[in-house]
Motif scaffolding. Structure first.
Motif, PDB file in Angstrom:
ATOM      1  N   UNK A   1      93.204  62.429 135.849  1.00 14.66           N
ATOM      2  CA  UNK A   1      93.586  63.834 135.786  1.00 14.66           C
ATOM      3  C   UNK A   1      93.510  64.432 137.187  1.00 14.66           C
ATOM      4  N   UNK A   2      94.464  65.281 137.503  1.00 12.02           N
ATOM      5  CA  UNK A   2      94.462  66.056 138.746  1.00 12.02           C
ATOM      6  C   UNK A   2      94.364  67.518 138.326  1.00 12.02           C
ATOM      7  N   UNK A   3      93.480  68.265 138.994  1.00  9.98           N
ATOM      8  CA  UNK A   3      93.254  69.659 138.627  1.00  9.98           C
ATOM      9  C   UNK A   3      93.049  70.494 139.893  1.00  9.98           C
ATOM     10  N   UNK A   4      93.581  71.694 139.897  1.00 12.60           N
ATOM     11  CA  UNK A   4      93.333  72.640 140.981  1.00 12.60           C
ATOM     12  C   UNK A   4      92.398  73.721 140.432  1.00 12.60           C
TER      13      UNK A   4
ATOM     14  N   UNK B   1      90.186  63.199 138.932  1.00 12.07           N
ATOM     15  CA  UNK B   1      89.184  62.679 138.007  1.00 12.07           C
ATOM     16  C   UNK B   1      89.655  61.318 137.508  1.00 12.07           C
ATOM     17  N   UNK B   2      88.785  60.321 137.606  1.00 10.11           N
ATOM     18  CA  UNK B   2      89.103  58.965 137.164  1.00 10.11           C
ATOM     19  C   UNK B   2      88.244  58.516 135.987  1.00 10.11           C
ATOM     20  N   UNK B   3      87.119  59.183 135.756  1.00 11.19           N
ATOM     21  CA  UNK B   3      86.244  58.867 134.629  1.00 11.19           C
ATOM     22  C   UNK B   3      86.050  60.131 133.805  1.00 11.19           C
ATOM     23  N   UNK B   4      86.338  60.053 132.522  1.00 10.39           N
ATOM     24  CA  UNK B   4      86.221  61.221 131.659  1.00 10.39           C
ATOM     25  C   UNK B   4      84.789  61.729 131.660  1.00 10.39           C
ATOM     26  N   UNK B   5      84.629  63.043 131.873  1.00  9.66           N
ATOM     27  CA  UNK B   5      83.315  63.666 131.837  1.00  9.66           C
ATOM     28  C   UNK B   5      82.495  63.504 133.104  1.00  9.66           C
TER      29      UNK B   5
ATOM     30  N   UNK C   1      95.399  62.935 129.055  1.00  5.18           N
ATOM     31  CA  UNK C   1      94.975  62.463 130.367  1.00  5.18           C
ATOM     32  C   UNK C   1      94.602  60.977 130.365  1.00  5.18           C
ATOM     33  N   UNK C   2      94.833  60.311 129.227  1.00  7.98           N
ATOM     34  CA  UNK C   2      94.586  58.878 129.120  1.00  7.98           C
ATOM     35  C   UNK C   2      95.924  58.155 129.045  1.00  7.98           C
ATOM     36  N   UNK C   3      96.032  57.017 129.762  1.00  9.04           N
ATOM     37  CA  UNK C   3      97.267  56.253 129.662  1.00  9.04           C
ATOM     38  C   UNK C   3      97.202  55.320 128.448  1.00  9.04           C
ATOM     39  N   UNK C   4      98.244  54.507 128.246  1.00 15.13           N
ATOM     40  CA  UNK C   4      98.303  53.630 127.065  1.00 15.13           C
ATOM     41  C   UNK C   4      97.182  52.609 127.048  1.00 15.13           C
ATOM     42  N   UNK C   5      96.640  52.270 128.228  1.00 16.29           N
ATOM     43  CA  UNK C   5      95.549  51.303 128.308  1.00 16.29           C
ATOM     44  C   UNK C   5      94.173  51.956 128.222  1.00 16.29           C
TER      45      UNK C   5
END
Length: 180
Positions: free
Chosen positions: A10-13, A22-26, A1-5
């Motif tokens: 993440x998108x979740x149903x 989700x844009x920030x982990x956790x 769920x992390x890109x190269x940078x």
């Protein structure tokens, strides 16, 4: 769920059919898709199934609760009505539906009360000391609904939801943020 940078995305149903981004982990996500954005979908919508605790599963839950209660006050639950409505239907629509007292929002609320009552049964069977209910009704300045609308719409439903908890001699831990 992390890109190269190293950026997280993440998108979740979830089990309710709500789509989260989700844009920030956790960190808690943002709702971006609502199963009841079109309220006519209510006729064919069903909440996640709550299976009653029984047999070995109930024995494990009761034993874990008993062990916890040796040193701690045992909270169970995490139930909500208003917060769940906002996950199923856009926030503004929920407020408008409640203020207009639409038949659909009343059916949705009853569906959620019945769902939560099944969860309460499981929590009580497991032997909790208190059931947690959380619905944020306040902003930094006032309630999101008029007190009159809140009392009309929510009090009878909370009374139904709280009745078995009170009858079992357990406590209710009710959380609400904001100026209420």
């Amino acid at each position: 769920d992390f890109d190269r940078d190293g950026r997280y995305h993440k998108i979740n149903v979830d089990d309710w059919g709500t789509t989260w981004e989700y844009r920030l982990f956790g960190v808690w996500g943002y709702r971006i898709g609502y199963p009841l954005a079109d309220i006519s979908n209510l006729a064919t919508y069903f909440p996640p199934v709550v299976r009653p605790l029984y047999g070995a599963q109930l024995e494990r839950a009761a034993a874990a609760g008993a062990a916890l209660r040796q040193n701690y006050f045992h909270l169970g639950g995490g139930l909500s009505l208003f917060e769940t409505m906002q996950s199923l239907r856009p926030f503004e629509d929920v407020l408008i539906d409640i203020s207009r007292d639409t038949p659909e929002i009343n059916r949705l609320a009853e569906m959620l009360v019945n769902h939560n009552l099944q969860l309460v049964e499981n929590e009580l069977a497991a032997g909790v000391d208190a059931v947690v209910v959380g619905d944020d009704f306040g902003t930094q300045r006032d309630m999101m609904l008029s007190p009159k609308a809140w009392r009309r719409f929510f009090i009878p439903r909370y009374e139904r939801l709280f009745a078995p908890i009170k009858a079992a001699g357990k406590r209710i831990f009710f959380h609400s943020c904001g100026k209420i």
